[in-house]
Design an enzyme around this catalytic site. Structure first.
Site, mmCIF file in Angstrom:
data_model
loop_
_atom_site.group_PDB
_atom_site.id
_atom_site.type_symbol
_atom_site.label_atom_id
_atom_site.label_comp_id
_atom_site.label_asym_id
_atom_site.label_seq_id
_atom_site.Cartn_x
_atom_site.Cartn_y
_atom_site.Cartn_z
ATOM 1 N N LYS A 38 24.643 37.157 -25.247
ATOM 2 C CA LYS A 38 23.983 36.504 -26.384
ATOM 3 C C LYS A 38 24.142 37.349 -27.644
ATOM 4 O O LYS A 38 24.387 36.819 -28.731
ATOM 5 C CB LYS A 38 22.497 36.292 -26.075
ATOM 6 C CG LYS A 38 22.216 35.237 -25.023
ATOM 7 C CD LYS A 38 20.723 35.160 -24.723
ATOM 8 C CE LYS A 38 20.420 34.138 -23.643
ATOM 9 N NZ LYS A 38 18.962 34.076 -23.323
ATOM 10 N N ALA A 90 17.562 38.633 -25.449
ATOM 11 C CA ALA A 90 16.938 38.884 -24.154
ATOM 12 C C ALA A 90 17.182 37.702 -23.225
ATOM 13 O O ALA A 90 17.470 36.585 -23.675
ATOM 14 C CB ALA A 90 15.440 39.132 -24.310
ATOM 15 N N ASP A 91 17.036 37.960 -21.942
ATOM 16 C CA ASP A 91 17.102 36.880 -20.958
ATOM 17 C C ASP A 91 16.267 37.262 -19.750
ATOM 18 O O ASP A 91 16.302 38.418 -19.300
ATOM 19 C CB ASP A 91 18.542 36.605 -20.513
ATOM 20 C CG ASP A 91 18.659 35.259 -19.812
ATOM 21 O OD1 ASP A 91 18.885 34.250 -20.516
ATOM 22 O OD2 ASP A 91 18.497 35.201 -18.582
ATOM 23 N N THR A 92 15.510 36.304 -19.243
ATOM 24 C CA THR A 92 14.635 36.547 -18.101
ATOM 25 C C THR A 92 15.161 35.846 -16.864
ATOM 26 O O THR A 92 15.514 34.653 -16.907
ATOM 27 C CB THR A 92 13.204 36.069 -18.406
ATOM 28 O OG1 THR A 92 12.704 36.795 -19.535
ATOM 29 C CG2 THR A 92 12.280 36.299 -17.214
ATOM 30 N N GLY A 151 16.239 41.182 -19.215
ATOM 31 C CA GLY A 151 17.258 42.015 -19.833
ATOM 32 C C GLY A 151 17.108 41.964 -21.344
ATOM 33 O O GLY A 151 16.887 40.897 -21.913
#
Length: 201
Positions: free
Chosen positions: A53, A69-71, A106
């Site tokens: 991203k 961010a990524d969950t 992340g």
């Protein structure tokens, strides 16, 4: 002075940043393929998506600080979907009911030099054994839609959480301690709040 660009469509991440007095100058929505790769472990997926991203939007903001961010939610090595359909929802509930699962967020920060640093923060969550009535009642709220693992900790589902080990904000979608340290390291200036003596007065 570089601007802070939050590349995330999650309103929860913006709220978490605001809670520590960090306000992005611009909020955009990165568009990438979030499909997991064959054999990819949950932690690696969370880091990869956060970094991708950042790489996606980076060329448009070469002089700024970019936060992405990524969950990812996993039961063992099984990566739970971001629930969009009824089938997704019931799959998530089946996997987490009465069990522990991991929530990994992340985070990637790009500084004005173009250097991207990333980190994955993991929390452990346990859910009570859910009854069919509880599952159906939660389904009716529609709070599960678009949520990794099919729930939001800060919503209706919070009443079913029996244990949380780690960072509460990580489960919501952004580990605020780690994120703040990464942003300051990238050159973000701390806001000028009242002095501690004034706060204590």
């Amino acid at each position: 002075m570089p601007r802070l660009i939050l590349a995330s469509q999650s309103p929860r991440r913006l709220t978490l940043l605001n809670s520590i007095n960090i306000t992005p100058d611009k909020v955009i929505s990165p568009d990438i393929d979030e499909t997991e790769r064959k054999g990819e472990l949950p932690q690696k997926l969370a880091r990869r998506l956060a970094v991708q991203k950042n790489q996606k939007v980076g060329p448009d903001y070469p002089e700024d600080i970019i936060l992405t961010a990524d969950t990812v939610v996993s039961a063992g090595r099984f990566i739970l979907p971001k629930a969009e359909t009824k089938e997704d929802f019931f799959l998530c509930m089946e996997r987490i009911s009465g069990r522990r699962h991991k929530v990994m967020t992340g985070v990637a920060v790009c500084d004005p030099s173009g250097t991207i640093r990333s980190k994955v923060v993991t929390s452990l969550v346990k859910v009570k054994k859910l009854t069919i009535d509880e599952i159906n009642a939660f389904y009716a709220t529609e709070e599960w839609k678009g949520k990794a693992g099919g729930y939001a900790l800060q919503g209706y589902f919070g009443q079913f959480i029996t244990m949380l080990s780690g960072s509460y904000s990580t489960v919501i979608g952004l580990p605020v301690y780690e994120t703040a340290q990464m942003l300051y390291h990238a050159g973000l200036k701390r806001s000028k709040n009242e002095s501690l003596s004034n706060l204590a007065a």
